[in-house]
Structure formats: C-alpha cells, structure tokens
Design an enzyme around this catalytic site. Structure first.
Site, PDB file in Angstrom:
ATOM      1  N   CYS A 104       0.744  -1.410  -0.021  1.00  0.00           N
ATOM      2  CA  CYS A 104       0.056   0.054   0.048  1.00  0.00           C
ATOM      3  C   CYS A 104       0.874   1.293   0.104  1.00  0.00           C
ATOM      4  CB  CYS A 104      -0.953  -0.107   1.197  1.00  0.00           C
ATOM      5  SG  CYS A 104       0.001  -0.009   2.621  1.00  0.00           S
ATOM      6  N   ASP A 157      -9.678 -24.367  -9.049  1.00  0.00           N
ATOM      7  CA  ASP A 157      -8.816 -25.147  -8.434  1.00  0.00           C
ATOM      8  C   ASP A 157      -9.339 -25.026  -7.189  1.00  0.00           C
ATOM      9  OD1 ASP A 157      -6.149 -26.128  -7.652  1.00  0.00           O
ATOM     10  OD2 ASP A 157      -5.820 -24.129  -6.812  1.00  0.00           O
TER      11      ASP A 157
END
Lengths: 56, 812
Positions: B100, B506
């Site tokens: 960030c 998956d």
C-alpha cells in the site's frame, strides 16, 4: 480580426510551453508514483497530537 | 486499516497465548512474534509510527532467516548493482510485501535515514524500489537488512532491469497521449471557428489562417502521437496480416494528407480536428489497457521470486559456503535447511525429508521423499535438513519448464477478439474501396467534385465510431471493474467472460484458504476429548506441519502436559513421552505402529499411546469467505461449475459436497488439468479457469479466460487475464454480470455505427453531404458511441433483485 494574428501565435506558444512542462514532468519521475504524494501532507503533523486509536 | 486487538499489531496474524508487546507511539501493542516486535520498535525508533495510521493493509511478518549477507559477495553484487557516472551505485530491488501507499512512505523514509543513501524511489504498483547509494558508506546487505527489519522481503533484480522496458513504454505512451490531447483541443477550437465561418461568411485570408494553424497543431499529433499505429501497421504488413492498425493508419494518413492538400490549394474543407480526435480516443483506449497490463505481474518477476537467490554449497571438506543460486553448476552439492526453498533440481542424498510440492502437484500437504528421489527447484523443504546433488540448474529446471509451458499455452490461446478486429478491418477496407470508387466515378462525371466527394466519404464513414465502438466500451468496463477489485489484464477477456459456459476451479488456495482447520475429534480408550486434545496439542507444538499447526492452534493458552524427548519424524508425525507413556501423533500407520488401522482413519491424524488408539482428528480445509455465494451466483448465471484439484480424492469430494458441486476430479497434475480443459473446449465449451497456484499456471494460460487470486503465485497471475485483487471470488460473479452488460453495449455501439455508416456513406458518395456536415456527423457518431459506453456499470441497468446484482452492488 487582426487581433487573431497576435492571439493565435500566443495560444500556440502557451501550448508549446505546457507541452514542454509536461514532457519535463514525465521525464523527471513525476508520474511514476501516483500513490505516495497524497500521504505526504500527513507526515508533518505535530508530534504532540495523540495517536489515533484503532477501531475495535 | 488498523488491526483488532486479537491480531498482531504489525502483521495482522493471530496472536499466540502470551504475545510479546511492542511500545508504539506510547501505547503497548501486542504482536505475534519477536520479529514483528523488533520491526515495530524500529519503525517507532525512526519516528515513523505514523505508518500504522496511514497503511491500509497489515505488514508482512519479518523474515527469520536473512539472506542479505550473501549479497556482500562481489560475484553476486556485480549482477545487481550498476555504477553511475558520478561514482555512486544504483540498485533496483523487487520488494515483496510492498502493498500500500503507506509502505512506500515507510520504505522511502526508512531507507532514507541510512547513511550513504542518496535517493530512494518506490513504485508500489511494480513493487520496485530504486536506491542510489554511496558504496563507500553503505553496502547492499545493509540496505537489504534495513528493508527486512521493516518487514519486507527485498530481492535485488538484475542490473539490466534498471533500464526497464516497461517504464520506457509507459512514459512514451503518456507523452503521445498528451500531444494528441493538446492537439485535439486546439484543432477543435480552430475547426469551430471554421465551421461558424462557413455560415457567417469568413473572408478567405482568415479562413486560410485557421487552416494553417490547424495544420500546425495536427502535424505533431499525426507524426508523433500516432506513431504506434503506423509502427503497428508496418509490423502487420511485414507479417502479411491485415490488423486493425492498417486501416487506422491508412485513414489517418489519408485524411491528414487530403486536408493538407486542401490547405495548400485553398480547397473546400479541412479535417484536422477529426484526425486529432481520432488519434486521441484510440490512444486513450490503448493507454488504459496498457496500465492494466502493467499492474499485473510479469513473468520475470515471478521467476525471480520463486527460486531463492542464494544457496549453501557444500565444499569438498564438508563445510558450507553461501553462494548465489546463479553460481551453482550440475554436480555441486548443496545443503538446504528446514524451511528453505530448493535452489535447483537435484537428487536427495540425505536419508529422508518432507517437502511441500504445491508448486508441481497442488497437493496441499507435504510429501515425504527418500534418498535418491529427485527434488525440484522452488519446492519448500518442510522438514529437513536435506543434502542435494544438483542435476539441473537455471533454464533446465522443472520450474523453468512450467514457465515454458505457460508461454506456449499463451501463444496458442484462441483469440475471439481477433474476429471482431477482422470485421472492423474488413469494414474499413471496404470503405477505402468505396472511396476509391467514388473518386473514379466522380472524375468520370465531374472531376472538379471528385476530391471533395471522396474526402466526404472518408470522413463521414471515418472508422472513428466503428473503431471506437469496441475500445470505448472495453475501456469503460476495465475502469469500472478495476474499481471493484477486478483487474483485467487482457481486454478480450471481457468478451470471453461474458460468453463463457464452464468454470473450472482449483481447490487448494482458491476455493479454500491455505490453512487447515480441526473439524472433528473422536476420543477412544476412555479418554475424554478435552484431555485427548490437550495431549495432542502438546505434541503438535513441536512440528511445523500444517496438520500439526491446525491442531496446535485450537488450544493456544491452556496449561499443557510436559513432553519429554519430543521427536519429529519427517512424513510420519511427532513422538514424545508424557508421564512415562510413549505418545505418537501423526499418520495412522505411524501412530498405531503397524497394528491394524480401524476403518475410516486412513486419512485422519491419529493420537496413540504405546501403540493403542487414543483419539483421531479429522482436519478439513476452510472455505474462503464468500465462496459459496460466489459459486451459487455463477451457477444461477448459467455456468457449469467444476473442480479440478491436485489434492487427494477425499478432501476434494468433501469440499465439492459442501459447495454442492457435482463435477470434480482429484489428483490432477497440471498436464491432466490442461487435457481436461482441452477436452471441454473441443466439445464447444468456453472455459473460465480460476486458480492461484504455480501448478495452475499452464491451465490458466490454456483457458479462454484465466482468473487468478492476487494472493496467489506471481506466475499464476502472470498467465491470467483477470486478477481478483481482494481475493474474493464473489467479485467474479459481479464481473461476469458487468462483462455481459459491456458486451451488450459494445454490440449496440457496433450496430449503431454500422447503421450510421450505411446511411451516410451513399449520400457522401453521391456528393450530397457538404464537408462540414460530414465532420459534424462523424463527431456526433463518435460522441454517441462514447456516451453509450459510459452507461456500463451504472447500477440501474443491471436487473434489480437478482443475487448477482446484489453481489455486484456489494463489491462496488
């Protein structure tokens, strides 16, 4: 309409000036980081301000 | 985001029973480990505690085993450091954990305080930091250590990365966009004067003045900003294809050249505004697409992160030597400590070890390897240590093979969008033919009007609206999706997402979180469950196996029985003595020591005392939050959902049952998944593949639309079309809804521009359209297309009340 002969070259000169400024800015990393600068003003808060408590 | 008091103040992980405490900004803050405490105290010591208020994601846990010192070796540092003209050194670091803006702030200030550091420049989207330092006063290991103490994982990149092609590309694009934008604004201003002058009777000299300045501002737009189109057209022609760039380049060149001729000879009309606007809108679309592409990871970063930078080479006398992984050659022997990552492919020389091969197989639990087995680079050594005889390095490793598989699958990817592009190119080719016909026709009838009529055909049918129809809608859709945490890296993915019929998920790490959870305890032999759990936790604390960790976490803060002689047996379990009794926790065949295994316990974790069954633990995987809703929404949306996992059948079946998915397959290697996908596609299905692991990368690359989670492997992200930034699968359902809306509007745009052109072109060809009307028609048709595209993502246009719309709204 003779004023156009002054105003149009003037507008083009301004355009070229703006273009040069922008090219300079791009070449000097001004557009590399669009995230940090918005935080910079927050950095210089006086130390005595109490730190914010985290929300529970 | 500040973390609640139950989580580590620094990294946000769960707190242990008796957490260490860090003093930050005058208040005590609990942290999960001493590494985090050191990081927090150090940040505080630098006066940078504001970081905790500015950040919006928790930090990474500091690394325990630092590899910084190896970069002191000149052989290795030479690869990473560039000496600048003024004698200072420059290095480009890939910083893992940089997430960030607050991280950028922290790194710039944290490194800036080191003596000898001249400048630090951090790019959060590329996760890179460029540091210029004085090699006399600061060293590379010092920089790396400082970053590690802040809780990041720095990796010096090859010095060649300093001349980043990506950086160059984005700068060139930004400059081109600016030139086209300024040129467009000015050209339109002068054109407005000309159009008004046509009504009010402008005198010839003023008109010519405006035309000449129009030519002046359009020239850099065509010769500088529009270069990418000419270059693309040249490439297409060299490859003997008719791409979209070819007609676009021809149209730009023709309109510009014709307008210039008209200016020189004082002809009827000029179109410098049209040509500038055309270039600007097309460049804008490309620019947004490029930014999305750059935000996704690239393959070289992925490889750099997977393989460790250094290795412990065993010298002839048996001592260890830290070397760079690039220095290894086949025949070397390396030592890998527990928790380390294997630097190259090789044969195991020590007795046995346990490795996490999620990389290759997707199996969520570690597997045991015996002496002589082959181990591959990039796998994590869960229990060790291990000694390896290196057999293959660098580009020959299995890891590099997976990357090659990805690259191949990517080049073989079907390009549905190519059809749309061909349609546009065909349309433009026909318009060009028509313009030629008009020119020939008029020169037979009335040569004086031939030029004006031809130009009117070109401008009125200018591929603007047609060429903008697709990019305008796609660009808007990309922008809206990015705001909702769905990064689309390949624009065609929108179309394929909207028209997909199947979704293959998956399991490990995608539908489920990577951690296990203790599901059920069964106590035997007169023991109560509480006591059994306490014994198991006491043993489990000694092991780092995921199953042991899951058990240990269930009772973090109770008094536990003391364990003597705790011993971890790789691939089997843990053994220790409690109150004189020999206890074993682990796989059933190990814990029960060869006695008959009761039915149903084959896959359970078993606690036994002196070979007698005391308790059994069923572990299960945790679903990611929102998974169920996401799958329900996708199913309701008409998608056939299935699971293809590398994991054991029992675990896959359990998850499939929880989620209500009928089709699943287990023990799938990447090649199996890929062939399943190919079979589906040959049967006419369009497949979305969702995954997060490296083992998913080939599958992702071979699917019509590949979706990866942002927390997943870099390689998976690099081979995907869509990255879910928030790791929330429900964003996918919203994205599909939006993609469908975007596709509908895109088709609307195409129909509208086709209709407009079919109506306008005959009039232009017959000479009924005065040039100023042609220009207005062209501008209006483009404006309609752009405004229509802006409707994408407006909530009132998605059907209210459906679960999908609700999810999309929540994600916005």
């Amino acid at each position: 309409m003779n004023i156009l002969l002054a105003m149009i070259p003037l507008s083009i000169l301004l355009l070229i000036g703006a273009g040069i400024a922008f090219f300079w800015a791009v070449d000097h990393d001004q557009f590399e980081d669009m995230d940090t600068p918005r935080l910079l003003p927050l950095e210089d808060l006086p130390d005595e301000q109490p730190p914010e408590e985290p929300p529970p | 985001m500040n973390t609640p008091a139950t989580a580590c103040w620094h990294c946000g992980a769960a707190l242990p029973a008796d957490p260490p405490v860090a003093q930050v900004a005058g208040s005590p803050r609990p942290v999960c480990c001493h590494g985090c405490r050191a990081a927090a105290q150090w940040i505080e010591g630098l006066g940078l505690a504001d970081y905790y208020r500015l950040r919006d994601t928790p930090a990474e846990r500091p690394v325990e085993h630092s590899t910084a010192q190896v970069w002191a070796r000149p052989e290795l540092a030479r690869h990473a450091v560039r000496i600048l003209a003024d004698g200072r050194s420059e290095v480009c670091l890939l910083v893992e954990g940089l997430r960030c803006s607050a991280c950028v702030w922290l790194i710039e200030r944290g490194l800036g305080t080191l003596p000898g550091v001249a400048s630090v420049q951090v790019n959060a989207t590329a996760q890179r930091a460029r540091v210029v330092f004085d090699a006399g006063r600061a060293t590379l290991p010092q920089l790396l250590l400082a970053l590690e103490r802040l809780g990041y994982r720095p990796l010096p990149l090859d010095a060649r990365a300093l001349d980043d092609a990506r950086r160059h590309e984005s700068r060139a694009a930004l400059k081109g966009l600016l030139v086209a934008g300024f040129g467009m604004m000015q050209a339109m201003m002068y054109a407005t004067a000309l159009y008004l002058g046509a009504f009010d009777g402008m005198d010839g000299a003023t008109r010519d003045l405006f035309r000449w300045v129009g030519l002046l501002v359009a020239t850099p737009v065509v010769f500088y900003a529009a270069r990418p189109f000419f270059a693309g057209a040249r490439r297409s022609l060299a490859a003997r294809r008719l791409g979209m760039d070819v007609p676009v380049a021809i149209a730009i060149a023709l309109i510009y050249a014709a307008s210039m001729v008209e200016t020189l000879r004082g002809g009827a009309e000029v179109y410098f505004d049209s040509v500038s606007m055309f270039v600007f809108f097309l460049l804008l679309g490309r620019h947004l697409e490029m930014r999305a592409r750059h935000r996704a990871a690239n393959l070289s970063d992925a490889l750099a992160r997977l393989a460790p930078a250094c290795a412990d080479r065993v010298r002839a006398d048996g001592t260890l030597e830290r070397v760079g992984a690039v220095e290894l050659v086949p025949g070397d022997r390396v030592h890998v400590a527990e928790g380390g990552i294997l630097p190259a492919d090789g044969r195991l020389e020590s007795e046995r070890c346990s490795v996490d091969e999620t990389l290759l197989t997707g199996e969520s639990l570690p597997v045991t390897r015996q002496r002589g087995d082959t181990l591959v680079a990039g796998t994590l050594l869960v229990q060790g240590p291990a000694r390896l005889l290196i057999e293959r390095v660098g580009a020959d490793t299995a890891l590099a093979g997976i990357v090659a598989l990805v690259t191949r699958a990517q080049t073989e990817r079907p390009r549905l969008a190519q059809a749309g592009e061909r349609a546009a190119a065909g349309f433009v080719a026909r318009v060009l033919a028509l313009a030629a016909l008009t020119a020939i026709g008029w020169s037979l009838i009335d040569p004086s009007r031939a030029f004006t009529a031809t130009l009117a055909v070109l401008v009125v049918s200018c591929p603007c609206a047609f060429a903008l129809a697709v990019p305008a809608a796609l660009t808007r859709a990309l922008g809206v999706l990015a705001q909702r945490g769905v990064l689309v890296t390949r624009a065609d993915a929108i179309e394929q997402l909207a028209t997909a019929t199947h979704a293959v998920f998956d399991k490990t790490g995608t539908l489920t979180s990577p951690e296990l959870r203790l599901e059920r305890i069964e106590a035997h032999d007169g023991l109560d469950r509480e006591a059994a759990l306490r014994l198991a936790v006491a043993l489990a604390r000694g092991s780092s196996h995921p199953a042991a960790r899951a058990i240990a976490l269930t009772l973090p803060d109770v008094a536990l029985p003391a364990v003597d002689g705790l011993q971890v047996l790789a691939g089997a379990g843990v053994e220790g003595r409690v109150a004189g009794r020999r206890l074993r926790l682990g796989r059933a065949d190990f814990a029960l020591d060869g006695t008959r295994i009761p039915a149903g316990l084959e896959e359970a974790t078993v606690l036994a005392g002196d070979g007698r069954l005391l308790a059994s633990f069923q572990l299960s995987e945790r679903l990611r939050p929102g998974t169920r809703d996401a799958l329900d929404a996708l199913t309701a949306d008409g998608l056939a959902v299935e699971i293809a996992s590398g994991d054991a059948p029992g675990r896959v079946a359990a998850i499939a049952a929880t989620l209500g998915i009928a089709h699943w397959s287990a023990r799938q290697r990447p090649a199996d998944k890929l062939s399943r996908l190919t079979a589906l596609r040959e049967a006419g299905a369009r497949v979305i593949a969702v995954g997060d692991g490296i083992n998913d990368a080939p599958v992702l690359a071979g699917a019509d639309v590949a979706v990866a989670l942002a927390s997943g492997a870099q390689l998976a992200q690099a081979s995907s079309d869509i990255v879910l930034v928030g790791n929330r699968l429900d964003a996918l359902a919203g994205a599909r809804q939006l993609a469908r809306q975007a596709l509908a509007i895109l088709r609307q745009n195409q129909r509208w521009s086709l209709l407009y052109n079919l109506t306008a072109v005959p009039f232009g060809a017959l000479g009924f359209v005065p040039p100023w009307l042609a220009a207005i028609g062209m501008s209006l048709s483009s404006l309609v297309v752009v405004l229509n595209a802006l409707r994408i993502g407006r909530q009132e246009h998605s059907p209210a009340g459906s679960p999908v719309a609700a999810v999309a709204g929540a994600g916005a």
